[in-house]
Design an enzyme around this catalytic site. Structure first.
Site, PDB file in Angstrom:
ATOM      1  N   ASP A   1      20.674 -20.923   2.892  1.00 31.43           N
ATOM      2  CA  ASP A   1      19.484 -20.620   2.094  1.00 31.43           C
ATOM      3  C   ASP A   1      18.269 -20.381   2.992  1.00 31.43           C
ATOM      4  O   ASP A   1      18.386 -20.255   4.199  1.00 31.43           O
ATOM      5  CB  ASP A   1      19.262 -21.774   1.108  1.00 31.43           C
ATOM      6  CG  ASP A   1      18.587 -21.343  -0.178  1.00 31.43           C
ATOM      7  OD1 ASP A   1      18.258 -20.152  -0.323  1.00 31.43           O
ATOM      8  OD2 ASP A   1      18.391 -22.207  -1.062  1.00 31.43           O
ATOM      9  N   HIS A   2      17.087 -20.384   2.382  1.00 25.99           N
ATOM     10  CA  HIS A   2      15.823 -20.018   3.029  1.00 25.99           C
ATOM     11  C   HIS A   2      15.691 -20.438   4.491  1.00 25.99           C
ATOM     12  O   HIS A   2      15.834 -21.612   4.826  1.00 25.99           O
ATOM     13  CB  HIS A   2      14.655 -20.649   2.265  1.00 25.99           C
ATOM     14  CG  HIS A   2      14.530 -20.196   0.852  1.00 25.99           C
ATOM     15  ND1 HIS A   2      13.694 -19.181   0.459  1.00 25.99           N
ATOM     16  CD2 HIS A   2      15.150 -20.626  -0.277  1.00 25.99           C
ATOM     17  CE1 HIS A   2      13.796 -19.004  -0.848  1.00 25.99           C
ATOM     18  NE2 HIS A   2      14.679 -19.870  -1.318  1.00 25.99           N
TER      19      HIS A   2
ATOM     20  N   GLU B   1      11.113 -26.371  -2.770  1.00 28.94           N
ATOM     21  CA  GLU B   1      12.541 -26.645  -2.642  1.00 28.94           C
ATOM     22  C   GLU B   1      12.871 -26.952  -1.195  1.00 28.94           C
ATOM     23  O   GLU B   1      12.698 -26.116  -0.312  1.00 28.94           O
ATOM     24  CB  GLU B   1      13.383 -25.452  -3.121  1.00 28.94           C
ATOM     25  CG  GLU B   1      14.882 -25.714  -3.009  1.00 28.94           C
ATOM     26  CD  GLU B   1      15.709 -24.520  -3.448  1.00 28.94           C
ATOM     27  OE1 GLU B   1      16.640 -24.710  -4.244  1.00 28.94           O
ATOM     28  OE2 GLU B   1      15.427 -23.401  -3.008  1.00 28.94           O
TER      29      GLU B   1
ATOM     30  N   HIS C   1      10.897 -22.095  -7.980  1.00 29.21           N
ATOM     31  CA  HIS C   1      11.873 -23.168  -7.792  1.00 29.21           C
ATOM     32  C   HIS C   1      11.509 -24.354  -8.670  1.00 29.21           C
ATOM     33  O   HIS C   1      10.334 -24.679  -8.852  1.00 29.21           O
ATOM     34  CB  HIS C   1      11.877 -23.635  -6.326  1.00 29.21           C
ATOM     35  CG  HIS C   1      12.483 -22.649  -5.376  1.00 29.21           C
ATOM     36  ND1 HIS C   1      11.914 -22.326  -4.166  1.00 29.21           N
ATOM     37  CD2 HIS C   1      13.626 -21.915  -5.460  1.00 29.21           C
ATOM     38  CE1 HIS C   1      12.682 -21.456  -3.540  1.00 29.21           C
ATOM     39  NE2 HIS C   1      13.718 -21.185  -4.301  1.00 29.21           N
ATOM     40  N   GLY C   2      12.518 -25.021  -9.203  1.00 29.84           N
ATOM     41  CA  GLY C   2      12.285 -26.209 -10.013  1.00 29.84           C
ATOM     42  C   GLY C   2      12.381 -25.904 -11.494  1.00 29.84           C
ATOM     43  O   GLY C   2      12.673 -24.782 -11.920  1.00 29.84           O
TER      44      GLY C   2
ATOM     45  N   HIS D   1      16.416 -15.810  -7.412  1.00 29.16           N
ATOM     46  CA  HIS D   1      16.038 -17.119  -6.874  1.00 29.16           C
ATOM     47  C   HIS D   1      15.347 -17.937  -7.957  1.00 29.16           C
ATOM     48  O   HIS D   1      14.746 -17.391  -8.875  1.00 29.16           O
ATOM     49  CB  HIS D   1      15.091 -16.955  -5.681  1.00 29.16           C
ATOM     50  CG  HIS D   1      15.794 -16.681  -4.404  1.00 29.16           C
ATOM     51  ND1 HIS D   1      15.615 -17.450  -3.277  1.00 29.16           N
ATOM     52  CD2 HIS D   1      16.699 -15.730  -4.073  1.00 29.16           C
ATOM     53  CE1 HIS D   1      16.371 -16.982  -2.302  1.00 29.16           C
ATOM     54  NE2 HIS D   1      17.033 -15.926  -2.763  1.00 29.16           N
TER      55      HIS D   1
ATOM     56  N   GLY E   1      16.682 -20.039 -10.261  1.00 30.84           N
ATOM     57  CA  GLY E   1      17.340 -19.836 -11.550  1.00 30.84           C
ATOM     58  C   GLY E   1      17.331 -21.041 -12.467  1.00 30.84           C
ATOM     59  O   GLY E   1      17.465 -20.892 -13.689  1.00 30.84           O
TER      60      GLY E   1
ATOM     61  N   ASN F   1      20.617 -18.315  -7.754  1.00 34.15           N
ATOM     62  CA  ASN F   1      20.558 -19.624  -7.106  1.00 34.15           C
ATOM     63  C   ASN F   1      20.318 -20.732  -8.117  1.00 34.15           C
ATOM     64  O   ASN F   1      19.468 -20.607  -9.010  1.00 34.15           O
ATOM     65  CB  ASN F   1      19.433 -19.650  -6.069  1.00 34.15           C
ATOM     66  CG  ASN F   1      19.758 -18.866  -4.818  1.00 34.15           C
ATOM     67  OD1 ASN F   1      20.721 -18.103  -4.784  1.00 34.15           O
ATOM     68  ND2 ASN F   1      18.958 -19.044  -3.788  1.00 34.15           N
TER      69      ASN F   1
END
Length: 395
Positions: free
Chosen positions: A144-145, A217, A262-263, A301, A303, A323
């Site tokens: 990932d990132h 994240e 994210h989250g 991203h 998700g 993701n």
């Protein structure tokens, strides 16, 4: 053959990138793009052309593959079990922090963070390689990132892939992600081209992030980002496509923003605009002048917590990967929480429970019991995600 996949992230206004004089060809149609599972896609880890065949199949058939951040052997097993149970491929991915955790937090000292993470990611990848074929499912191995400050981690991963390729004729992983979204667009693309030139020699796919995914994240905190940077313009994706398509044998993904965060947040706090993806496909298709109306492969991203409506509208625009991390973190914990609640009186001491003062409790506090409950809860949650992604019974 140049192959393109675009991941959905969150973007800043474009910085002009001078287009090369030579026009960019449309990526050649993938030869195994068929409504039937390509014969190149077999149980186990898929790389190179088999990977691209699988992604082409997903786009044509209209489903996306869940990509789950794993931090333990139990997380890996839950991913493989869900794939086998629900009949779809799976992406097992590791973050920099996840790799460190797999390696063991006690060995991490200042200056060794990247080395430890590489070792942990490799250990996780080898577990997947050892087991995936036994589960009978195709698996994509991904990281990932990776921000610019973390490039030593990325370099270490590439070195491991190069060693594995020399010994086995394929890379250890299927793909890796660079997240240089805080850079200028020109610097972001330039660095990605440099890395893709190296990766293409060993059949690795590059997922690059164009823009910024909001929220936080695993050490990447964009919770205070300007909301205007959460939405990508088609022209920006075109600049990425144009530059990366020139790399011989280049296989790549691009994170293009449409409001992703994210989250998990309360309804109304995140505004996704998957129409951006449809607009981008139309724009690039017209630029290329070909018959392919969806030339770009998108990745979603952030998700977790997204509505089924938004997810499936994104899939209609060519999204082939989503993701999932926050929701599977919760499901793992929730399985443990429910196990403890159901067996609370048997988990307070080694001997003595409602069945008798001298009755042992070993079979209840055996770590495998709570961890298995976590696995089962995560398999259930991944089944729901696969339903949303139309990734059930596609093998």
């Amino acid at each position: 053959m140049n192959s393109l996949v675009v991941a959905l992230a969150l973007v800043a206004p474009a910085v002009g990138l001078v287009a090369p004089a030579a026009p960019v060809r449309s990526a050649a149609p993938l030869k195994a793009a068929t409504i039937s599972l390509p014969t190149s896609v077999k149980p186990g880890v898929v790389t190179g052309e088999a990977l691209m065949d699988l992604l082409a199949y997903a786009k044509e058939k209209g489903f996306a593959i869940p990509a789950v951040n794993a931090v333990s052997s139990c997380g890996i097993n839950a991913c493989l079990e869900a794939a086998a149970k629900f009949g779809g491929p799976m992406i097992v991915q590791f973050s920099r922090g996840g790799g460190q955790f797999i390696a063991g937090k006690s060995i991490i000292k200042k200056g060794t963070e990247d080395t430890a993470s590489v070792a942990g990611c490799v250990a996780g990848a080898l577990q997947v390689r050892q087991l995936a074929e036994l589960y009978g499912v195709p698996v994509i191995l991904h990281t990932d990132h990776c921000m610019r400050d973390w490039l030593p981690w990325f370099d270490g991963l590439l070195e491991e892939n190069e060693k594995y390729y020399a010994a086995n004729g394929e890379p250890l992983f299927s793909s890796h992600m660079l997240d240089l979204s805080e850079d200028t667009l020109e610097d972001n693309i330039g660095t990605c081209v440099e890395y893709l030139e190296r990766m293409s020699k060993i059949d690795l796919l590059l997922e690059m992030e164009l823009g910024i995914t909001g929220g936080e994240e695993d050490g990447v905190d964009n919770s205070d980002v300007d909301s205007s940077k959460l939405y990508t313009q088609p022209e920006e994706v075109w600049e990425v496509y144009e530059a990366l398509s020139k790399v011989p044998n280049g296989k790549f993904t691009v994170a293009a923003a449409f409001g992703n965060v994210h989250g998990v947040y309360s309804p109304g706090n995140v505004k996704l605009e998957p129409q951006i993806l449809h607009n981008t496909q139309k724009f690039i298709s017209e630029k290329l002048g070909g018959d392919d109306k969806k030339p770009v492969y998108f990745v979603f991203h952030g998700g977790s917590g997204s509505s089924r409506e938004d997810i499936q509208y994104a899939i209609e625009a060519g999204t082939i990967k989503m993701n999932i991390d926050t929701d599977t973190q919760w499901s793992f914990w929730d399985g443990i929480r429910e196990y403890e609640a159901a067996n609370h009186d048997y988990l307070q001491k080694q001997i003595g429970n409602p069945d008798g003062a001298d009755k042992p409790n070993k079979k209840y506090y055996d770590p495998r019991m709570a961890l298995r409950a976590a696995e089962e809860a995560t398999v259930t949650r991944l089944g729901q995600a696969m339903e949303d992604l139309k990734c059930v019974n596609v093998l």
